[in-house]
Design a protein around this motif. Structure first.
Motif, short mmCIF file in Angstrom:
data_model
loop_
_atom_site.label_atom_id
_atom_site.label_comp_id
_atom_site.label_asym_id
_atom_site.label_seq_id
_atom_site.Cartn_x
_atom_site.Cartn_y
_atom_site.Cartn_z
N ILE A 1 0.74 -1.18 0.00
CA ILE A 1 0.00 -0.06 -0.02
C ILE A 1 1.02 1.24 -0.11
CG2 ILE A 1 -0.21 0.38 2.47
CD1 ILE A 1 -3.54 0.53 1.86
N HIS A 2 2.14 1.20 0.15
CA HIS A 2 2.96 2.26 0.02
C HIS A 2 3.40 2.60 -1.35
CE1 HIS A 2 5.86 4.97 1.78
NE2 HIS A 2 6.98 4.65 1.16
N ASP A 3 3.19 1.97 -2.16
CA ASP A 3 3.35 1.80 -3.51
C ASP A 3 2.35 2.87 -4.18
OD1 ASP A 3 3.87 1.98 -6.28
OD2 ASP A 3 4.73 -0.05 -6.14
N LYS A 4 2.54 3.91 -4.79
CA LYS A 4 1.59 4.70 -5.30
C LYS A 4 0.83 4.29 -6.51
CE LYS A 4 3.33 9.29 -3.19
NZ LYS A 4 4.43 8.48 -2.62
N TYR A 5 1.78 3.36 -7.14
CA TYR A 5 1.27 2.57 -8.53
C TYR A 5 0.37 1.48 -8.29
CZ TYR A 5 0.89 0.40 -13.03
OH TYR A 5 0.38 0.04 -14.38
N PRO B 1 -6.77 9.18 -10.11
CA PRO B 1 -5.97 9.91 -11.24
C PRO B 1 -5.42 8.85 -12.20
CG PRO B 1 -5.36 11.10 -9.32
CD PRO B 1 -6.03 9.83 -8.83
N VAL B 2 -5.57 9.04 -13.33
CA VAL B 2 -4.63 8.17 -14.31
C VAL B 2 -3.23 8.22 -13.96
CG1 VAL B 2 -3.99 7.70 -16.71
CG2 VAL B 2 -6.42 8.77 -16.20
N THR B 3 -2.75 7.28 -13.82
CA THR B 3 -1.36 6.87 -13.29
C THR B 3 -0.51 6.08 -14.25
OG1 THR B 3 -2.10 7.03 -11.13
CG2 THR B 3 -0.02 6.14 -11.39
N ILE B 4 0.67 6.30 -14.77
CA ILE B 4 1.56 5.51 -15.50
C ILE B 4 3.06 5.52 -14.84
CG2 ILE B 4 2.50 5.59 -17.85
CD1 ILE B 4 0.36 7.54 -18.45
N ARG B 5 3.37 4.07 -15.19
CA ARG B 5 4.93 3.90 -14.47
C ARG B 5 5.99 4.44 -15.70
NH1 ARG B 5 4.75 -2.38 -13.39
NH2 ARG B 5 3.55 -2.37 -15.34
N LEU B 6 6.86 5.31 -14.87
CA LEU B 6 8.03 5.58 -15.92
C LEU B 6 9.12 4.91 -15.79
CD1 LEU B 6 7.67 9.33 -15.11
CD2 LEU B 6 6.51 8.15 -16.97
N SER B 7 9.95 4.35 -16.92
CA SER B 7 11.03 3.44 -16.73
C SER B 7 11.95 4.36 -17.74
CB SER B 7 10.63 2.29 -17.15
OG SER B 7 10.04 2.02 -18.48
N ASN B 8 11.60 5.01 -18.80
CA ASN B 8 12.80 5.70 -19.67
C ASN B 8 12.25 6.80 -20.15
OD1 ASN B 8 11.15 4.69 -21.76
ND2 ASN B 8 12.24 2.63 -21.49
N PRO B 9 13.04 7.67 -20.90
CA PRO B 9 12.42 8.83 -21.61
C PRO B 9 11.24 8.74 -22.53
CG PRO B 9 14.84 8.87 -21.69
CD PRO B 9 14.42 7.64 -21.20
N LEU C 1 15.91 11.34 -12.25
CA LEU C 1 14.92 10.27 -11.86
C LEU C 1 15.59 9.04 -11.99
CD1 LEU C 1 11.72 10.94 -14.42
CD2 LEU C 1 12.17 11.77 -12.12
N THR C 2 16.74 9.03 -11.24
CA THR C 2 17.57 7.77 -11.08
C THR C 2 17.46 7.33 -9.44
OG1 THR C 2 19.54 9.18 -10.77
CG2 THR C 2 19.07 8.36 -12.86
N ASP C 3 17.17 8.23 -8.58
CA ASP C 3 17.26 7.64 -7.23
C ASP C 3 16.14 6.82 -6.80
OD1 ASP C 3 19.36 9.57 -6.89
OD2 ASP C 3 18.22 11.16 -6.01
N THR C 4 15.12 6.80 -7.64
CA THR C 4 13.94 5.78 -7.11
C THR C 4 13.09 5.69 -8.34
OG1 THR C 4 12.33 5.39 -5.59
CG2 THR C 4 12.45 7.70 -6.39
N SER C 5 11.99 4.69 -8.28
CA SER C 5 10.98 4.65 -9.45
C SER C 5 10.04 5.69 -9.16
CB SER C 5 10.53 3.25 -9.32
OG SER C 5 9.47 2.96 -10.25
N TYR C 6 9.57 6.00 -10.50
CA TYR C 6 8.64 7.30 -10.61
C TYR C 6 7.50 6.89 -11.38
CZ TYR C 6 11.95 10.77 -8.63
OH TYR C 6 12.39 11.60 -7.90
N ILE C 7 6.28 7.75 -11.14
CA ILE C 7 5.14 7.67 -11.86
C ILE C 7 4.85 8.93 -12.68
CG2 ILE C 7 4.25 5.55 -10.85
CD1 ILE C 7 2.64 7.67 -9.00
N ALA C 8 4.03 8.99 -13.59
CA ALA C 8 3.45 10.22 -14.06
C ALA C 8 1.79 9.96 -13.66
CB ALA C 8 3.35 10.40 -15.56
N GLN C 9 1.33 10.97 -13.32
CA GLN C 9 -0.23 10.95 -12.83
C GLN C 9 -0.79 12.18 -13.19
OE1 GLN C 9 -1.10 11.03 -8.48
NE2 GLN C 9 -1.49 9.12 -8.84
N GLN C 10 -2.04 12.12 -13.68
CA GLN C 10 -3.18 13.02 -13.89
C GLN C 10 -3.21 13.95 -12.70
OE1 GLN C 10 -6.93 11.56 -14.31
NE2 GLN C 10 -7.92 13.52 -15.07
N LYS C 11 -3.12 15.43 -12.97
CA LYS C 11 -3.25 16.45 -12.09
C LYS C 11 -4.74 16.53 -12.22
CE LYS C 11 -2.16 21.15 -10.96
NZ LYS C 11 -1.96 20.94 -9.72
N VAL C 12 -5.12 16.54 -10.83
CA VAL C 12 -6.64 16.72 -10.54
C VAL C 12 -6.81 18.05 -9.80
CG1 VAL C 12 -7.43 14.40 -10.77
CG2 VAL C 12 -6.41 15.11 -8.61
#
Length: 403
Positions: free
Chosen positions: A110-114, A128-136, A183-194
């Protein structure tokens, strides 16, 4: 009554927990990153002890906790903040005392926002629509699906740390060109701004049953673009409470507390779940002042199994609680953004609400002074006021890679 070891006694969260448990007769051993802590000298506090960074050296941290368990014959360890992850991971080493925590796997889930976004979709709770980011390229794909502005943030973390707002093509290209650096320190997500007002609902589970629910709506927060609340009022939105219970019960938590963060649009009636923190929360003072005693209910359920008899299903009064030190910082931020009306709003109290500062008041100057000392200590050691450093990021990165 139990003898309870409360961690993160240096924090506002630990302070609120200790105040509540002490008032209900429990004997308390306080431990934290800085002593004397905010809890030193409070009712029924036996002692106030320091420990090192739980994430930098987990083994040393666990050893210090075990020493306190043996020395003071602790019945229950109650983690107040994210050291709960370290304690849950090494729960088998803590002896015969009880750990007031869900399982380590449940915490990670449950700590993982994705993961929370996926859970919300499955449980039909708006998110919100949420997308995992792995590369450019994944960042460009996210931009094609999300309209500007959208948010890029760590999959795991707290507060506003690492959050970036992508406003337009220029900021998108800047992030893309520096993807490996930023964006190298950890894993990131892109998320719709609400758009909407921040709200939080705390849920206490006992064997899958919600035995206490209480929430708050944010009035002010720092940074003003979104972060930690400095003022909040009692939440009266039953839809958000029901959604929070659905998420908590749909997770692996099973027992313990969590805080479900929402954005809610009062004009349209829409709301979205943003994240879930499987621990106690900074705005808990609002619920406690309103009569929902989360720590005491938690301990009663854990020790006696008769939580229903103590359950307060609704707030008994409407409260506006403020964090004084945060409000001071808010003034400077609002003025720097030329938000004069926001500063003026601080002189007004919400109609029908009882207002109280959570960290300062008659006879509590020593509490405020110790709080300020802890923040200064954190800044000296970590370069920030929240005891955040690279060891914590590394701990979670390793935890999710191993999961």
């Amino acid at each position: 009554m139990a003898r309870i070891l409360v961690t993160s006694a240096h924090s506002r969260i630990g302070y609120q927990i200790v105040r509540n448990l002490g008032a209900h007769g429990h004997q308390l051993v306080c431990a934290g990153r800085h002593v004397p802590s905010m809890c030193s000298g409070l009712q029924n506090v036996i002692t106030d002890r320091p420990y090192g960074d739980p994430f930098e050296n987990p083994s040393k941290f666990i050893d210090s906790i075990c020493d306190l368990v043996r020395e003071f014959r602790i019945d229950v360890i109650l983690p107040a903040h994210e050291e709960i992850f370290v304690l849950a991971k090494y729960a088998d080493e803590l002896g015969n005392c009880k750990l007031a925590s869900p399982s380590y796997d449940a915490l990670l889930q449950i700590h993982d926002k994705y993961n929370v976004s996926c859970m919300a979709q499955a449980l039909k709770v708006p998110s919100p629509v949420t997308i995992r980011l792995s590369n450019p390229e994944s960042l460009l794909e996210a931009a094609s699906r999300l309209s500007f502005p959208f948010i890029v943030k760590p999959r795991w973390g707290s507060g506003a740390a690492g959050v970036k707002q992508i406003k337009d093509e220029q900021s998108l290209n800047e992030l893309k060109d520096n993807f490996e650096t930023l964006l190298t320190d950890t894993s990131y997500i892109a998320q719709q701004k609400v758009s909407g007002v921040g709200a939080g609902v705390g849920v206490l589970l006992d064997h899958g049953r919600a035995i206490a629910v209480g929430g708050h709506e944010r009035l002010r927060e720092i940074p003003i673009t979104g972060g930690t609340s400095t003022a909040r009022k009692t939440l009266q939105d039953e839809k958000l409470k029901a959604a929070a219970i659905t998420l908590a019960q749909g997770s692996k938590l099973h027992t313990g507390v969590c805080m479900v963060e929402f954005k809610t649009n009062h004009e349209t009636g829409e709301f979205w779940v943003i994240e879930v923190n499987p621990r106690y929360w900074g705005g808990m003072a609002t619920a406690l002042e309103a009569g929902i005693n989360f720590p005491s209910l938690h301990m009663n359920a854990l020790m006696n199994g008769d939580s229903q008899s103590m359950h307060s299903p609704e707030a008994v009064k409407l409260v506006e609680s403020r964090w004084f030190l945060g409000e001071v910082r808010y003034i400077f931020e609002a003025l720097s953004h030329q938000k004069w009306k926001d500063v003026l709003s601080m002189v007004r109290v919400q109609p029908g609400h009882h207002m109280k500062y959570e960290d300062i008041g008659p006879g509590r100057w020593h509490v405020f002074r110790k709080q300020l000392a802890a923040y200064i200590h954190s800044y000296q050691c970590n370069g920030n006021f929240g005891f955040q450093n690279a060891s914590k990021t590394a701990f979670f990165n390793q935890a999710y890679q191993s999961a």
